[in-house]
Design a protein around this motif. Sequence first.
Motif, PDB file in Angstrom:
ATOM      1  N   LEU A 178       9.331  -1.732  -2.622  1.00 16.15           N
ATOM      2  CA  LEU A 178       8.051  -1.037  -2.744  1.00 16.15           C
ATOM      3  C   LEU A 178       7.020  -2.020  -3.267  1.00 16.15           C
ATOM      4  CD1 LEU A 178       9.376   2.192  -4.549  1.00 16.15           C
ATOM      5  CD2 LEU A 178       9.283   1.742  -2.090  1.00 16.15           C
ATOM      6  N   TYR A 179       5.839  -2.013  -2.687  1.00 15.90           N
ATOM      7  CA  TYR A 179       4.799  -2.958  -3.078  1.00 15.90           C
ATOM      8  C   TYR A 179       3.481  -2.224  -3.279  1.00 15.90           C
ATOM      9  CZ  TYR A 179       3.525  -2.553   1.863  1.00 15.90           C
ATOM     10  OH  TYR A 179       3.164  -2.075   3.088  1.00 15.90           O
ATOM     11  N   PRO A 180       2.574  -2.753  -4.107  1.00 23.58           N
ATOM     12  CA  PRO A 180       1.268  -2.111  -4.288  1.00 23.58           C
ATOM     13  C   PRO A 180       0.496  -2.097  -2.972  1.00 23.58           C
ATOM     14  CG  PRO A 180       1.681  -3.720  -6.014  1.00 23.58           C
ATOM     15  CD  PRO A 180       2.738  -3.928  -4.979  1.00 23.58           C
ATOM     16  N   LEU A 181      -0.128  -0.984  -2.673  1.00 22.11           N
ATOM     17  CA  LEU A 181      -0.849  -0.855  -1.415  1.00 22.11           C
ATOM     18  C   LEU A 181      -1.965  -1.887  -1.295  1.00 22.11           C
ATOM     19  CD1 LEU A 181      -1.089   0.777   1.189  1.00 22.11           C
ATOM     20  CD2 LEU A 181      -2.607   2.367  -0.014  1.00 22.11           C
ATOM     21  N   SER A 182      -2.452  -2.384  -2.407  1.00 25.43           N
ATOM     22  CA  SER A 182      -3.526  -3.384  -2.370  1.00 25.43           C
ATOM     23  C   SER A 182      -3.080  -4.675  -1.685  1.00 25.43           C
ATOM     24  CB  SER A 182      -4.000  -3.702  -3.790  1.00 25.43           C
ATOM     25  OG  SER A 182      -2.911  -4.160  -4.586  1.00 25.43           O
ATOM     26  N   MET A 183      -1.773  -4.912  -1.609  1.00 22.78           N
ATOM     27  CA  MET A 183      -1.263  -6.125  -0.970  1.00 22.78           C
ATOM     28  C   MET A 183      -1.209  -6.020   0.550  1.00 22.78           C
ATOM     29  SD  MET A 183       1.881  -7.296  -3.425  1.00 22.78           S
ATOM     30  CE  MET A 183       1.617  -7.769  -5.132  1.00 22.78           C
ATOM     31  N   SER A 184      -1.411  -4.828   1.090  1.00 22.73           N
ATOM     32  CA  SER A 184      -1.284  -4.644   2.530  1.00 22.73           C
ATOM     33  C   SER A 184      -2.599  -4.936   3.224  1.00 22.73           C
ATOM     34  CB  SER A 184      -0.833  -3.215   2.838  1.00 22.73           C
ATOM     35  OG  SER A 184      -0.835  -2.981   4.227  1.00 22.73           O
ATOM     36  N   GLY A 185      -2.558  -5.816   4.229  1.00 26.19           N
ATOM     37  CA  GLY A 185      -3.755  -6.099   5.008  1.00 26.19           C
ATOM     38  C   GLY A 185      -3.944  -5.113   6.139  1.00 26.19           C
ATOM     39  N   ALA A 186      -2.835  -4.537   6.633  1.00 21.66           N
ATOM     40  CA  ALA A 186      -2.909  -3.565   7.724  1.00 21.66           C
ATOM     41  C   ALA A 186      -3.116  -2.169   7.158  1.00 21.66           C
ATOM     42  CB  ALA A 186      -1.628  -3.624   8.549  1.00 21.66           C
ATOM     43  N   LYS A 187      -3.758  -1.342   7.943  1.00 24.57           N
ATOM     44  CA  LYS A 187      -3.977   0.033   7.508  1.00 24.57           C
ATOM     45  C   LYS A 187      -3.505   1.051   8.543  1.00 24.57           C
ATOM     46  CE  LYS A 187      -5.584  -0.560   3.408  1.00 24.57           C
ATOM     47  NZ  LYS A 187      -4.964  -1.883   3.247  1.00 24.57           N
ATOM     48  N   ASP A 188      -3.159   0.607   9.753  1.00 27.40           N
ATOM     49  CA  ASP A 188      -2.592   1.517  10.743  1.00 27.40           C
ATOM     50  C   ASP A 188      -1.171   1.887  10.348  1.00 27.40           C
ATOM     51  OD1 ASP A 188      -4.917   0.902  11.977  1.00 27.40           O
ATOM     52  OD2 ASP A 188      -4.057   0.311  13.888  1.00 27.40           O
ATOM     53  N   GLY A 189      -0.788   3.140  10.565  1.00 27.05           N
ATOM     54  CA  GLY A 189       0.577   3.542  10.266  1.00 27.05           C
ATOM     55  C   GLY A 189       0.649   4.953   9.721  1.00 27.05           C
ATOM     56  N   MET A 190       1.773   5.264   9.081  1.00 28.25           N
ATOM     57  CA  MET A 190       2.015   6.590   8.513  1.00 28.25           C
ATOM     58  C   MET A 190       1.634   6.610   7.041  1.00 28.25           C
ATOM     59  SD  MET A 190       3.277   8.967  10.550  1.00 28.25           S
ATOM     60  CE  MET A 190       4.152  10.020   9.400  1.00 28.25           C
ATOM     61  N   TYR A 191       0.942   7.671   6.639  1.00 28.88           N
ATOM     62  CA  TYR A 191       0.575   7.865   5.243  1.00 28.88           C
ATOM     63  C   TYR A 191       1.176   9.177   4.736  1.00 28.88           C
ATOM     64  CZ  TYR A 191      -2.761   4.012   5.306  1.00 28.88           C
ATOM     65  OH  TYR A 191      -3.326   2.763   5.379  1.00 28.88           O
ATOM     66  N   PHE A 192       1.582   9.146   3.483  1.00 26.24           N
ATOM     67  CA  PHE A 192       2.148  10.317   2.825  1.00 26.24           C
ATOM     68  C   PHE A 192       1.442  10.481   1.485  1.00 26.24           C
ATOM     69  CE2 PHE A 192       5.241   8.067   5.342  1.00 26.24           C
ATOM     70  CZ  PHE A 192       5.830   9.054   6.117  1.00 26.24           C
ATOM     71  N   ALA A 193       1.186  11.725   1.101  1.00 26.31           N
ATOM     72  CA  ALA A 193       0.510  11.977  -0.170  1.00 26.31           C
ATOM     73  C   ALA A 193       1.066  13.250  -0.790  1.00 26.31           C
ATOM     74  CB  ALA A 193      -1.003  12.102   0.031  1.00 26.31           C
ATOM     75  N   ASP A 194       1.128  13.248  -2.135  1.00 29.93           N
ATOM     76  CA  ASP A 194       1.642  14.426  -2.836  1.00 29.93           C
ATOM     77  C   ASP A 194       0.532  15.342  -3.316  1.00 29.93           C
ATOM     78  OD1 ASP A 194       0.668  12.714  -4.786  1.00 29.93           O
ATOM     79  OD2 ASP A 194       2.191  13.236  -6.257  1.00 29.93           O
ATOM     80  N   GLY A 195      -0.703  15.066  -2.945  1.00 31.31           N
ATOM     81  CA  GLY A 195      -1.817  15.916  -3.337  1.00 31.31           C
ATOM     82  C   GLY A 195      -1.763  17.260  -2.634  1.00 31.31           C
ATOM     83  N   THR A 196      -2.300  18.287  -3.268  1.00 28.05           N
ATOM     84  CA  THR A 196      -2.281  19.624  -2.679  1.00 28.05           C
ATOM     85  C   THR A 196      -3.293  19.765  -1.545  1.00 28.05           C
ATOM     86  OG1 THR A 196      -3.841  20.368  -4.375  1.00 28.05           O
ATOM     87  CG2 THR A 196      -1.483  20.696  -4.814  1.00 28.05           C
ATOM     88  N   ASP A 197      -4.335  18.944  -1.551  1.00 27.43           N
ATOM     89  CA  ASP A 197      -5.361  19.004  -0.511  1.00 27.43           C
ATOM     90  C   ASP A 197      -5.717  17.587  -0.088  1.00 27.43           C
ATOM     91  OD1 ASP A 197      -7.387  19.571   1.216  1.00 27.43           O
ATOM     92  OD2 ASP A 197      -8.812  20.242  -0.310  1.00 27.43           O
ATOM     93  N   THR A 198      -5.331  17.222   1.128  1.00 25.05           N
ATOM     94  CA  THR A 198      -5.582  15.857   1.611  1.00 25.05           C
ATOM     95  C   THR A 198      -6.754  15.806   2.584  1.00 25.05           C
ATOM     96  OG1 THR A 198      -3.972  16.157   3.408  1.00 25.05           O
ATOM     97  CG2 THR A 198      -3.167  15.191   1.336  1.00 25.05           C
ATOM     98  N   SER A 199      -7.534  16.863   2.660  1.00 22.04           N
ATOM     99  CA  SER A 199      -8.665  16.863   3.587  1.00 22.04           C
ATOM    100  C   SER A 199      -9.657  15.756   3.241  1.00 22.04           C
ATOM    101  CB  SER A 199      -9.366  18.223   3.578  1.00 22.04           C
ATOM    102  OG  SER A 199      -9.824  18.557   2.272  1.00 22.04           O
ATOM    103  N   GLY A 200      -9.859  15.513   1.944  1.00 22.28           N
ATOM    104  CA  GLY A 200     -10.759  14.430   1.539  1.00 22.28           C
ATOM    105  C   GLY A 200     -10.214  13.074   1.932  1.00 22.28           C
ATOM    106  N   LEU A 201      -8.892  12.914   1.872  1.00 21.19           N
ATOM    107  CA  LEU A 201      -8.267  11.642   2.230  1.00 21.19           C
ATOM    108  C   LEU A 201      -8.382  11.383   3.732  1.00 21.19           C
ATOM    109  CD1 LEU A 201      -6.588   9.178   1.404  1.00 21.19           C
ATOM    110  CD2 LEU A 201      -4.527  10.591   1.650  1.00 21.19           C
TER     111      LEU A 201
END
Length: 333
Positions: A164-187
């Motif tokens: 597992l690595y900090p997301l800040s180290m990733s240059g790519a942004k295409d792919g699958m995202y997962f979040a534990d927030g109750t409302d991801t509409s803002g994301l």
Amino acid sequence: MRKKNWAALLCSILILASIGLGVSIIYSDYYFSPVSGLQSFTVADVSRTYLHPEEDAGTPSAAAPSDELYVLLERWALENEATILYKNGFAAGCGILDGSDWLREAIGLSLPCDAQGVLTAEDAAFSDAYVRDGRFLPDALGLPVLGTYRERDVPSVISNAGFLYPLSMSGAKDGMYFADGTDTSGLTALFENSGYTVTDQRQRLSLPALAAKLLTDSVLSRAISAAMLGLIFCFSYVVLTVYRENDRRYQIYHLFGLSKARLLLRSTLTAMGIALTAALLFGVALYQGLTYMPDSYLTTLLIGTTVGFVLFSLILNWAGYCGTAARLGKGGR
């Protein structure tokens, strides 16, 4: 008349089984998520979506730069006290933007947003290949190993990540995202406003919200909704018509001693027979056609759909019985 009754019975079973298939499609396409407790979606650069692979390398992206997008993601995660996980099919590991207690509860460790290192799995083969003297990929990156975790009993989204690595180290942004927030509409809005398209979105929805999504999401979802409503109408029409068409027959049976109680029992047994036979057909199709879902989810879907079949069939058959019983007259036993 007997042939018509058997034909109607067969049609009602097939229609009810088809309704079950529609429910399974809606469940698998709009509700099921392979990572329980997390909302997920896929992100892709809009400007590169339709490019040929040979054109991709030489075409500049119109999406926001990775560092600018990360600032927005970090702000959202901290403001909403949510953790964002990122996976790319062409890169190893799992990116983490740790804004809640999700990671600590999952593996007993945290990974601060400004961390300059990785968390690795306690796997001898992995460590021998990629870790030396407390450094991950010592000959290439040399990142310090900030902690190790056991992959046993961890959430499926990170069970085979390896590190597992900090997301800040990733240059790519295409792919699958997962979040534990109750409302991801803002994301998701954040990605869309930054030049990305969001697809295959899975989130926990209430039944009214799911119904609204089916009616407004796309042409395909509206077609599925129309088909389901049509099947429900057809099943209701067939069942109630059978009772109406058999009025004369029930009148004769009633004159020769058929009580309303026995007629109710017959209606109940018919309803149960239709529902359970349809559930059997649906179960066979379900386990043959949706094998990508774990068996536990298939079983839950089958049980829930079977209960729905039974209730729906009982309601309609009892409604048909009430109409028939009313027409028999008050002199019936």
